[in-house]
Design a protein around this motif. Structure first.
Motif, short mmCIF file in Angstrom:
data_model
loop_
_atom_site.label_atom_id
_atom_site.label_comp_id
_atom_site.label_asym_id
_atom_site.label_seq_id
_atom_site.Cartn_x
_atom_site.Cartn_y
_atom_site.Cartn_z
N HIS A 37 -2.04 0.11 1.94
CA HIS A 37 -3.20 -0.68 1.50
C HIS A 37 -3.21 -0.83 -0.02
N LEU A 38 -2.73 0.19 -0.71
CA LEU A 38 -2.70 0.16 -2.17
C LEU A 38 -1.46 -0.56 -2.68
N LEU A 39 -0.33 -0.37 -2.00
CA LEU A 39 0.93 -0.95 -2.45
C LEU A 39 1.04 -2.44 -2.13
N GLN A 40 0.37 -2.89 -1.07
CA GLN A 40 0.46 -4.29 -0.66
C GLN A 40 -0.94 -4.88 -0.47
N PRO A 41 -1.67 -5.03 -1.58
CA PRO A 41 -3.06 -5.53 -1.50
C PRO A 41 -3.15 -6.99 -1.08
N GLU A 42 -2.00 -7.68 -1.02
CA GLU A 42 -2.03 -9.10 -0.63
C GLU A 42 -2.42 -9.28 0.84
N PHE A 43 -2.31 -8.21 1.63
CA PHE A 43 -2.71 -8.28 3.03
C PHE A 43 -4.17 -7.82 3.14
N ASP A 44 -5.06 -8.78 3.27
CA ASP A 44 -6.49 -8.49 3.37
C ASP A 44 -6.75 -7.63 4.61
N PRO A 45 -7.23 -6.40 4.44
CA PRO A 45 -7.41 -5.50 5.59
C PRO A 45 -8.49 -5.92 6.57
N THR A 46 -9.34 -6.88 6.19
CA THR A 46 -10.41 -7.28 7.10
C THR A 46 -9.91 -8.18 8.22
N TRP A 47 -8.82 -8.95 7.96
CA TRP A 47 -8.36 -9.85 9.02
C TRP A 47 -6.85 -9.87 9.22
N ARG A 48 -6.10 -9.18 8.35
CA ARG A 48 -4.65 -9.10 8.54
C ARG A 48 -4.31 -7.81 9.28
N PHE A 49 -3.40 -7.89 10.23
CA PHE A 49 -3.02 -6.73 11.04
C PHE A 49 -2.16 -5.75 10.24
N ILE A 50 -2.23 -4.47 10.59
CA ILE A 50 -1.42 -3.47 9.88
C ILE A 50 0.06 -3.73 10.11
N SER A 51 0.42 -4.35 11.22
CA SER A 51 1.82 -4.65 11.51
C SER A 51 2.45 -5.53 10.44
N GLU A 52 1.61 -6.33 9.77
CA GLU A 52 2.14 -7.25 8.76
C GLU A 52 2.64 -6.55 7.51
N TYR A 53 2.28 -5.29 7.35
CA TYR A 53 2.83 -4.55 6.21
C TYR A 53 4.35 -4.44 6.30
N ALA A 54 4.88 -4.58 7.51
CA ALA A 54 6.32 -4.54 7.70
C ALA A 54 7.01 -5.76 7.09
N LEU A 55 6.23 -6.81 6.76
CA LEU A 55 6.79 -8.03 6.19
C LEU A 55 6.94 -7.94 4.68
N GLY A 56 6.31 -6.96 4.07
CA GLY A 56 6.33 -6.85 2.61
C GLY A 56 7.48 -6.03 2.08
N ASN A 57 7.42 -5.76 0.77
CA ASN A 57 8.50 -5.01 0.12
C ASN A 57 8.58 -3.57 0.56
N TYR A 58 7.51 -3.06 1.13
CA TYR A 58 7.49 -1.68 1.59
C TYR A 58 7.44 -1.62 3.12
N GLY A 59 8.10 -2.57 3.73
CA GLY A 59 8.08 -2.66 5.18
C GLY A 59 8.58 -1.42 5.88
N TRP A 60 9.55 -0.73 5.26
CA TRP A 60 10.11 0.47 5.87
C TRP A 60 9.03 1.52 6.11
N MET A 61 8.00 1.52 5.27
CA MET A 61 6.92 2.49 5.43
C MET A 61 6.12 2.22 6.70
N MET A 62 5.95 0.94 7.05
CA MET A 62 5.23 0.61 8.27
C MET A 62 6.05 0.96 9.49
#
Length: 221
Positions: A37-62
């Protein structure tokens, strides 16, 4: 006539270790999710799914977080298996096992962005969705809790187990209600927020079971 309590088998050293693994895995999942949530603030937590964190630069963490969730689910199933005595409990274990398989599938395959329609979904995105749809941890939690509460060793946790599992069930139902019928997501759809409540409710139940199992293992020494 009062319901007679059933004596539980002592937890083995191996079961206690799996219980500890469920606690650590669940805690690390929460830590990774909070970090994303801190590393990828571009994903709004109110309507973006947590799975989408896998699309960012830190996807390996998801990916790792999903793996840890599956470890927590499997560890809890192995830990409490000797204490399950009812058909309801065994059904709950099967559902928990299927949920773990679903989470593993979700960990392996990357989701599509939320803006992609079902008709345009990729193979990876479709597989991820299938994995997510297999996860019915709240249902498993309720069935397993009802079974465990019959045992003397788990009776002190009856209220906590049932309350946490019911909260997870309610969170799941609210999350499902948030999913738009036309599949069009936007800031006005709070699926991301309630999805986070749901996953945290699942983790809370897994950790609660793990902690009490560790205590039972310690008391048997």
């Amino acid at each position: 006539m009062a319901k007679q309590l059933v004596m539980a088998k002592p937890l083995t050293v191996t079961a206690s270790r799996f219980a500890l693994a469920s606690i650590l895995s669940g805690a690390l999942f929460v830590l990774l999710l909070c970090s994303l949530h801190l590393l990828q603030p571009e994903f709004d937590p109110t309507w973006r799914f947590i799975s989408e964190y896998a699309l960012g630069n830190y996807g390996w963490m998801m990916h790792l977080a999903f793996g840890l969730l599956a470890v927590a689910q499997i560890s809890v199933a192995i830990t409490i298996f000797p204490h399950i005595r009812t058909v309801t409990g065994y059904i709950g274990l099967v559902i928990l096992g299927i949920s773990a398989i679903g989470v593993i599938i979700a960990a392996i395959f990357v989701t599509d962005p939320i803006s992609v329609s079902l008709d345009d979904a990729t193979f990876s995105g479709s597989m991820h969705s299938i994995g997510a749809m297999l996860d019915y941890t709240p249902v498993a939690a309720l069935l397993i809790s009802l079974s465990l509460c019959r045992l003397d060793a788990w009776r002190p946790m009856k209220r906590v187990l049932l309350t946490s599992s019911v909260i997870a069930i309610v969170a799941m139902l609210v999350f499902v209600i948030q999913i738009p019928q036309d599949g069009q997501f936007g800031p006005e759809v709070l699926a991301g927020l309630f999805g986070r409540f749901l996953i945290l409710a699942d983790i809370a139940w897994l950790i609660i079971v793990g902690i009490h199992a560790v205590k039972l293992g310690a008391s048997n020494k």
